[in-house]
Each structure stands twice: as structure tokens, then as C-alpha cells.
Write an enzyme that holds these catalytic residues in place. Structure first.
Site, PDB file in Angstrom:
ATOM      1  N   ASP A  85       0.813  -1.228   0.000  1.00 28.84           N
ATOM      2  CA  ASP A  85       0.000   0.000   0.000  1.00 28.84           C
ATOM      3  C   ASP A  85       0.841   1.270   0.000  1.00 28.84           C
ATOM      4  O   ASP A  85       2.006   1.281   0.402  1.00 28.84           O
ATOM      5  CB  ASP A  85      -0.967   0.017   1.192  1.00 28.84           C
ATOM      6  CG  ASP A  85      -0.264  -0.165   2.544  1.00 28.84           C
ATOM      7  OD1 ASP A  85       0.746  -0.894   2.610  1.00 28.84           O
ATOM      8  OD2 ASP A  85      -0.731   0.429   3.538  1.00 28.84           O
ATOM      9  N   GLU A 142      -0.676  -1.950   5.192  1.00 34.02           N
ATOM     10  CA  GLU A 142       0.238  -1.919   6.350  1.00 34.02           C
ATOM     11  C   GLU A 142       0.140  -0.582   7.067  1.00 34.02           C
ATOM     12  O   GLU A 142       0.390  -0.487   8.255  1.00 34.02           O
ATOM     13  CB  GLU A 142       1.680  -2.168   5.895  1.00 34.02           C
ATOM     14  CG  GLU A 142       2.665  -2.363   7.046  1.00 34.02           C
ATOM     15  CD  GLU A 142       3.131  -1.060   7.685  1.00 34.02           C
ATOM     16  OE1 GLU A 142       3.344  -1.040   8.910  1.00 34.02           O
ATOM     17  OE2 GLU A 142       3.279  -0.048   6.962  1.00 34.02           O
ATOM     18  N   ARG A 182      18.235  -7.784  13.570  1.00 37.14           N
ATOM     19  CA  ARG A 182      18.296  -7.675  15.027  1.00 37.14           C
ATOM     20  C   ARG A 182      17.481  -8.785  15.667  1.00 37.14           C
ATOM     21  O   ARG A 182      16.306  -8.940  15.355  1.00 37.14           O
ATOM     22  CB  ARG A 182      17.728  -6.332  15.468  1.00 37.14           C
ATOM     23  CG  ARG A 182      17.738  -6.157  16.954  1.00 37.14           C
ATOM     24  CD  ARG A 182      17.296  -4.795  17.428  1.00 37.14           C
ATOM     25  NE  ARG A 182      17.703  -4.673  18.813  1.00 37.14           N
ATOM     26  CZ  ARG A 182      18.896  -4.246  19.203  1.00 37.14           C
ATOM     27  NH1 ARG A 182      19.755  -3.822  18.332  1.00 37.14           N
ATOM     28  NH2 ARG A 182      19.209  -4.227  20.481  1.00 37.14           N
TER      29      ARG A 182
HETATM   30 NI    NI Z   1       6.564   0.961   5.486  1.00 41.29          NI
END
Ligand code: NI
Length: 396
Positions: A85, A142, A182
Site C-alpha cells: 500500500d 500496512e 536484530r
Molecule cells: Ni513501510
């Protein structure tokens, strides 16, 4: 760069793919669609995937696309995710493939994520065989809570049988070619607060006859800053930002209400649980002190993104082979949020960053900036990383 033919695509295959990655990314960049409205985007992705052959292409929601590659050899079920998106904002770039949809822009790099996963799909579809099952999800929404991941993870069969999940975000603050991984806590839970200060309107010449919600609201904003500085250990991470303050219409009227909105970011579940009450105590106390009333709502956003240590280590090993030791770095945790965390509720996984900054190409603007763009050389690195990770993770 070391060449490990077991997990890396042949250099020629990758080189042949690179112009296509740019075509995909620029097409998507030209035609951005905001969260939950990615209809043309999804249609484009599905058509490209169908054209590759060897993939089962389906849609679990109206604007997401799933491609599955089933192998004949045993192996794990691996999920790769790209978000598709754009953002509701106007682009200020001037290159020839700028947004054609006014008020929408790919200002976070999701056009690049989509091109990368299409590239992986292309390589996988050309592969004679595959271990286990590879699911590639092109995820909608998102950028807008509750997020597309939530819908796919909790209301569809996407995660049934998935053993491990990974995904990436391009990062304009990391040099192009660098990969950052990480273990553990990586991204924050981005919650929202909504506060309405209910005062009493009146003539601006006679404030004594009114309850001024602007003055009370200003005190609320100031006092909320004490939560982090005085109420939370310096060793814990919490952000409280008031980002919206709306009140009044003109110079001689005291309005009857002020609207405040903001964000609260945390990693630690215990601190996150305390935050709503800490904030309300300040709002209530300030309002009571000045004779105002209030309405208050605390909205939980995405979960914090906590990488699985084992999967993060696999990704680090992959990065060492793909980009080499000098370009493999430990990612810093960020107070940004990401709905990739929803997948991690169902399966172990890890999220990582691929650098896209190149000062010569002016691709160092922050994400969500109207001049955000990427160095397209990052697309090839993203494909190599995702492809190699998929092969490694499928072997378990
Ligand atoms: Ni993003």
C-alpha cells in the site's frame, strides 16, 4: 561478495532480472493506492504472478495476493511477506515515474518491497524444484490500523501450517547494499490516544464566564510530557506524542471543546498495559483542576515486533553470504510500528532492513517524506536476501 551457489541465484539470472525489478517498481510508484483500496495494485501483481507459471495465485482478501510454490521435496512451509500500500499524501519528486494518482504516494518503499517479492517469485518459478512450500503474500494496508496483516492472520487460512516467516523493509537511513538484522525487540507497539477537552464556550472578552478548553488542553499536552520524563524508568522505552490539537474558529470566541490526538509507543508489554491509565490520570487531573470535563479513548495499535532469535541468526548468516561482513550490521530498535508483528503471533520469524540510501541519488529523505525515494540497486539486494533466506529457512 562471496558466491554461494547453493543459496544464491546465479549472477546471470539476477542480472537478467534487474531491469524487470525496475519496471515493476516504477509501475507501482506511478500508480499508488492507499490502504484497503489497492485494487489495481493487486490486479497488477496477480497478473504478473500468473504470467510466471508454476505458482498458485489466489486472493484471500479483496486487495491482497497470495502466490504459492509447492515443492516436491520435503521441507518447511515458509511465508515471505511484502506490503503493497501507499500513503495518502502528495509526491514532490520530479522524476518521470512520479505518482499519477494525486493525493497518493509510495513514500515508504512498499513499491520496492512488492517488486522485490515479485522478483523472488520469478526466480522461484524458474526453479526446477523446491523444498517444502513457499507462500508469498503481497499484503494490503500496512499503513492503516488495524492493518492488513491482522485480517490475513486472524481471519484467513494464510498461516495454517506455516513454520517460519520473514519480510523486509527498505531503509532510507541505511546505505544501499547494507543489511540490518536484530534479534529480539525490533519495532514498537504504536498505540493511539484520542482526547476531547469539554469546556464551556463564551465571549473571548469574558473568559471568567467560560471554561477555556484551549488553555486546559495546552496544560494536558505539557503535563503528558511528565509521564515519560518522571513516571517511567530511564531504562524503559516509551514515547508519548500529541500530534493533533484542534479547537476554535475565530479571534473573539472561546470554543467549547478541543480535540487532541497522539501516539504512544512502547516495547515492553507491562509498560504498555500501564500507559492508558497513566495518561488518563493526567487528563483527569488537569481537567478537574480547571473545571473542564473530558472524553478519552486509548486504541491499541499493532503489537510490538519481536524477532525470533534463531530466525534472526539465520538471516544474519544469509546476509553475511549475500552482502558480506562489512555490510551486515546489527539493526537499531525503532519506535516505529509494523503490522508484520501479527504474523509473529502465529509462527516464529524475523523482520529485517535493506539499505536504500544513496546521497548521489538523493534517496536519503526520511520515510513518509514527500520526496522519499529509493536507490533501485537495493531491489537486487532485497531479492538475493529473500531468495536465499527462503531456501535456508525451508531446510529448517
Ligand atoms: Ni513501510
Amino acid at each position: 561478495m562471496t558466491q554461494n551457489l547453493e543459496i544464491q541465484p546465479h549472477a546471470e539470472r539476477l542480472m537478467a532480472l534487474e531491469p524487470q525489478l525496475v519496471i515493476w517498481r516504477r509501475h507501482l510508484h506511478r500508480h499508488p493506492e492507499v490502504s484497503f483500496q489497492e485494487h489495481q495494485t493487486a490486479a497488477y501483481i496477480a497478473a504478473e504472478l500468473r504470467g510466471m507459471g508454476g505458482l498458485e495465485v489466489s486472493q484471500l482478501t479483496p486487495t491482497s495476493v497470495l502466490a504459492i510454490r509447492r515443492g516436491t521435496r520435503p521441507g518447511k512451509t515458509v511465508l515471505l511477506r511484502a506490503d503493497i500500500d501507499a500513503l495518502p499524501m502528495s509526491e514532490e519528486n520530479s522524476f518521470e515515474f512520479v505518482s499519477q494518482n494525486s493525493g497518493s504516494m509510495h513514500a515508504c518503499g512498499h513499491d520496492g518491497h512488492t517488486a522485490i517479492l515479485l522478483g523472488v517469485a520469478q526466480l522461484v518459478s524458474e526453479q526446477a524444484d523446491w523444498d517444502g512450500e513457499l507462500r508469498m503474500i503481497f499484503q494490503h494496508a500496512e499503513e492503516q490500523s488495524p492493518g492488513g496483516a491482522e485480517e490475513l492472520v486472524f481471519a484467513s487460512a494464510l498461516m495454517d501450517g506455516v513454520d517460519v516467516v520473514t519480510g523486509l523493509h527498505l531503509n532510507s537511513q541505511l546505505p544501499v547494499g547494507v543489511v540490518a538484522v536484530r534479534p529480539g525487540a525490533f519495532m514498537a507497539a504504536p498505540d493511539n490516544i484520542y482526547i476531547t477537552i469539554l469546556g464551556r464556550g463564551g465571549h473571548a472578552a469574558h473568559p471568567e464566564e467560560a471554561v477555556d478548553p484551549i488553555v486546559v488542553g495546552a496544560q494536558v499536552v505539557t503535563n503528558l510530557q511528565h509521564i515519560v520524563s518522571r513516571g517511567v524508568s530511564a531504562l524503559d522505552s516509551l514515547v508519548v506524542s500529541v500530534t493533533y490539537f484542534q479547537a476554535g474558529t475565530t479571534t473573539n470566541v472561546i470554543p467549547d471543546r478541543a480535540e487532541l490526538k497522539g501516539t504512544v509507543r512502547s516495547f515492553d508489554p507491562e509498560l504498555r498495559e500501564r500507559a492508558p491509565a497513566m495518561i488518563e490520570r493526567v487528563v483527569r487531573g488537569v481537567c478537574e483542576a480547571h473545571g473542564a470535563r473530558y472524553e478519552y479513548r486509548y486504541e491499541n495499535g499493532y503489537r510490538p515486533l519481536i524477532n525470533d532469535d534463531g530466525v534472526a541468526e539465520v538471516l544474519r548468516q544469509v546476509a553475511l553470504e549475500v552482502v558480506g561482513e562489512e555490510r551486515t550490521v546489527l539493526a537499531k530498535p525503532t519506535m516505529g510500528g509494523e503490522d508484520f508483528s501479527a504474523y509473529l503471533e502465529k509462527a516464529p520469524g524475523a523482520y529485517f532492513n535493506v539499505g536504500s540510501r544513496n546521497d548521489g541519488l538523493e534517496s536519503g529523505f526520511p520515510h513518509h517524506h514527500p520526496r522519499f525515494t529509493i536507490d533501485e540497486a537495493a531491489l537486487g539486494t532485497g531479492v538475493e536476501m529473500m531468495y536465499a533466506a527462503a531456501i535456508r529457512l525451508a531446510k529448517g
